[in-house]
Design a protein around this motif. Structure first.
Motif, PDB file in Angstrom:
ATOM      1  N   SER A 165       0.840  -1.192   0.000  1.00 42.39           N
ATOM      2  CA  SER A 165       0.000   0.000   0.000  1.00 42.39           C
ATOM      3  C   SER A 165       0.883   1.253   0.000  1.00 42.39           C
ATOM      4  CB  SER A 165      -0.915  -0.003   1.225  1.00 42.39           C
ATOM      5  OG  SER A 165      -1.694   1.166   1.258  1.00 42.39           O
ATOM      6  N   ARG A 167       1.817   5.104   0.372  1.00 45.44           N
ATOM      7  CA  ARG A 167       1.397   6.220   1.210  1.00 45.44           C
ATOM      8  C   ARG A 167       1.962   7.526   0.668  1.00 45.44           C
ATOM      9  NH1 ARG A 167       3.062   5.206   7.159  1.00 45.44           N
ATOM     10  NH2 ARG A 167       4.982   4.469   6.197  1.00 45.44           N
ATOM     11  N   ALA A 244      -0.809   9.314   4.532  1.00 46.19           N
ATOM     12  CA  ALA A 244      -2.036   8.529   4.371  1.00 46.19           C
ATOM     13  C   ALA A 244      -1.904   7.526   3.241  1.00 46.19           C
ATOM     14  CB  ALA A 244      -3.218   9.461   4.106  1.00 46.19           C
ATOM     15  N   HIS A 245      -2.556   6.383   3.414  1.00 49.69           N
ATOM     16  CA  HIS A 245      -2.626   5.401   2.338  1.00 49.69           C
ATOM     17  C   HIS A 245      -3.424   5.993   1.176  1.00 49.69           C
ATOM     18  CE1 HIS A 245      -0.926   2.087   4.665  1.00 49.69           C
ATOM     19  NE2 HIS A 245      -1.597   2.576   5.684  1.00 49.69           N
ATOM     20  N   ARG A 246      -2.965   5.722  -0.027  1.00 48.94           N
ATOM     21  CA  ARG A 246      -3.645   6.266  -1.200  1.00 48.94           C
ATOM     22  C   ARG A 246      -5.107   5.835  -1.249  1.00 48.94           C
ATOM     23  NH1 ARG A 246      -1.964   9.571  -5.816  1.00 48.94           N
ATOM     24  NH2 ARG A 246      -4.000   9.954  -6.732  1.00 48.94           N
ATOM     25  N   THR A 269       6.175   2.078   1.740  1.00 53.45           N
ATOM     26  CA  THR A 269       4.888   1.400   1.588  1.00 53.45           C
ATOM     27  C   THR A 269       4.657   0.451   2.767  1.00 53.45           C
ATOM     28  OG1 THR A 269       5.884  -0.399   0.330  1.00 53.45           O
ATOM     29  CG2 THR A 269       5.035   1.493  -0.927  1.00 53.45           C
TER      30      THR A 269
END
Length: 306
Positions: A165, A167, A244-246, A269
């Motif tokens: 994930s 960020r 923040a996570h995309r 990530t």
């Protein structure tokens, strides 16, 4: 009472009590009274001729014989379920219930929608979804699979990496207008950071510049929280900056309610993984969901396929 009284219902009840260690919890899970659970266990022990469980005022534990019987019971119940799957498979239908545990923010924003799409494809499969950012004992809670956003080391479970994930640092236009836009990572120490209390080391922000140079800067502020959706709300409210996570903020970025800052400063990530209870992995409906989620989650914003 003889061995013919070893019914699948009694065996399932015993397995769940052995896993949860609590009669009342299993009674609530099965939708029956505690007296029914107690009776089924007593009848099973009478049928097999040995005590399977040891009861105290606080907890129920397995005897040595119970531990061996539990392992065999798991295998028997799995074979029974797989036999049913194979019979239903000849008619082209998968049925039954799957219990899923998922990180709360990811579950609310994305997994629920994927579950709906899965059930549209397989209308006879029920989903019991548990959303929590706390670590869950999958076997104890009767969970089939869990989707988690963190490095995982549970060697007793099957582990599938769904991706990583991505960020990015974001803030609202109002916050940037009031406090200025950081021009380099070191500027972040003078800003309000929104931190996750359940992420180790969140008081320091590490990242890498465009030339490969690494930076670590102090990162703190007046608002600390343990839930990703609260981070999202705090960002929109102009309370500070957050990595923040995309997938958490993609819609807010598209709508102009948040802006990316320091795009050349790459924040590490975070792995997005799936834990699978080994005894459940071979069941047809669980296998179908695993394959579906592996395909669909890799398509979400900010998820880099492994």
């Amino acid at each position: 009472m003889d061995k013919s009284d070893v019914t699948l219902e009694r065996m399932r009840t015993f397995v769940r009590v052995a896993e949860r260690g609590n009669l009342s919890a299993v009674a609530r899970e099965l939708g029956v009274g505690q007296s029914t659970v107690t009776r089924q266990l007593r009848e099973l022990e009478q049928a097999v001729g040995v005590p399977l469980l040891s009861r105290t005022t606080r907890r129920v534990t397995m005897t040595a014989e119970g531990s061996r019987y539990y392992a065999d019971s798991l295998q028997i119940l799995r074979l029974v379920e797989q036999a049913g799957d194979e019979v239903r498979g000849t008619r082209g239908a998968a049925a039954g219930t799957i219990r899923i545990s998922c990180t709360a923010g990811f579950g609310v924003l994305h997994l629920t929608r994927l579950v709906f799409a899965f059930q549209d494809r397989y209308p006879d499969i029920g989903i019991d979804l548990n959303l929590s950012d706390q670590r869950v004992d999958l076997v104890r809670e009767g969970i089939d699979i869990a989707v988690r956003l963190a490095p995982l080391t549970d060697s007793s479970m099957k582990l599938r990496t769904l991706g990583h994930s991505r960020r990015l640092l974001v803030a609202s236009p109002d916050y940037l207008a009031a406090h200025g836009r950081p021009s380099n990572p070191q500027d972040l120490s003078a800003h309000q950071g929104i931190r996750m209390s359940n992420v180790a080391g969140s008081e320091t922000l590490a990242g890498q510049g465009p030339g490969g140079e690494r930076s670590e800067v102090p990162f703190g502020g007046r608002f600390v929280v343990d839930h990703g959706l609260a981070v999202r709300e705090a960002l929109v409210a102009g309370r500070g900056i957050a990595p923040a996570h995309r997938w958490l903020v993609d819609d807010l970025l598209a709508a102009g309610r948040l802006e990316e800052i320091l795009p050349d400063f790459t924040v590490p990530t975070m792995p997005l993984s799936m834990l699978i209870v080994p005894e459940r992995a071979g069941i047809a409906r669980v296998r179908l969901l695993i394959e579906f989620l592996i395909d669909q989650i890799g398509r979400l914003p900010g998820i880099e396929r492994p």
